[in-house]
Scaffold this motif. Sequence first.
Motif, PDB file in Angstrom:
ATOM      1  N   ALA A  19       0.834  -1.203   0.000  1.00 23.95           N
ATOM      2  CA  ALA A  19       0.000   0.000   0.000  1.00 23.95           C
ATOM      3  C   ALA A  19       0.869   1.254   0.000  1.00 23.95           C
ATOM      4  N   GLY A  20       2.182   1.068   0.098  1.00 23.18           N
ATOM      5  CA  GLY A  20       3.088   2.206   0.038  1.00 23.18           C
ATOM      6  C   GLY A  20       3.377   2.852   1.373  1.00 23.18           C
ATOM      7  N   ALA A  21       3.234   2.090   2.474  1.00 26.30           N
ATOM      8  CA  ALA A  21       3.530   2.650   3.792  1.00 26.30           C
ATOM      9  C   ALA A  21       4.997   3.036   3.873  1.00 26.30           C
ATOM     10  N   ASP A  22       5.304   4.010   4.724  1.00 27.69           N
ATOM     11  CA  ASP A  22       6.685   4.458   4.861  1.00 27.69           C
ATOM     12  C   ASP A  22       7.505   3.391   5.579  1.00 27.69           C
ATOM     13  N   ALA A  23       8.837   3.487   5.439  1.00 23.30           N
ATOM     14  CA  ALA A  23       9.743   2.479   5.990  1.00 23.30           C
ATOM     15  C   ALA A  23       9.590   2.347   7.496  1.00 23.30           C
ATOM     16  N   GLY A  24       9.431   3.464   8.198  1.00 21.43           N
ATOM     17  CA  GLY A  24       9.300   3.416   9.649  1.00 21.43           C
ATOM     18  C   GLY A  24       8.100   2.594  10.093  1.00 21.43           C
ATOM     19  N   SER A  25       6.984   2.745   9.405  1.00 18.10           N
ATOM     20  CA  SER A  25       5.777   1.988   9.750  1.00 18.10           C
ATOM     21  C   SER A  25       5.970   0.495   9.505  1.00 18.10           C
ATOM     22  N   ILE A  26       6.638   0.150   8.413  1.00 18.17           N
ATOM     23  CA  ILE A  26       6.879  -1.257   8.103  1.00 18.17           C
ATOM     24  C   ILE A  26       7.847  -1.868   9.108  1.00 18.17           C
TER      25      ILE A  26
END
Length: 250
Positions: free
Chosen positions: A24-31
Amino acid sequence: MSSNEQIDPTVNDAFRQLSALIYAGADAGSIHHALVEASRRLVAGCDRASLLVRTRDRFVTAASTDEVARRIDAIEIEVGEGPCVDAIRDEAYQHDPDLTDAHTPWPRFTERIVRETPVRSAIGYRLLLDGDKVGALNLFSDTPGGLTKKSADVGAVIASFASVALMAMRSREQAATLRQGLQSNREIGKAVGLLMAAHHVGGDEAFEMLRSTSQELNMKLTQVASQIIEGQESQFGGRDARDRDEALEA
């Protein structure tokens, strides 16, 4: 994990959720945060987890479930030994079920962990990206023997998924860089064309004018190109500017 052993449906559900987050294109920090939280939630006995990644020539904690896990990463880097450091260096994951056992391969690490934190069991998994050692997924338990062989098997599955997640993020970043590069080249080409038309010079000379202006103003080439294009648009108006752009691109 043996081939005839079923993966817990909860693990599959977590992977589906993580996959949706990644694509979904979440940012790296969230992943990164989702990976350590999934480890804590899914691995039996795991009280804390962290993700150590390589940034340039050093390792940093990209995510952790709490400050204790982050502190353990710092201790490992400081003393230069421990399950996570060895997991990055070696082929296999590193598992010490009981850090209070006197027979430890990491005496300096173990002494600091037992003295400064509540953690008593640890596992480190190396993360690979296109064959490169890029970091480690680290699991910790506050109970001696809290991380068992079964815990290690489930953690290995999560670590494999973490490597896939890092690969997906790298591919996404490379695609974004490529798009940005194509856009920059397009703007530079337009600016060179405008300079050629305005000064009646060839392409090489026009590009040299652009490059020398960039150096004199201490600005990036793309910034100078954008200003040239904006200046042309403001001078001739939107419609004339579009006509000129179409002519330059034809």
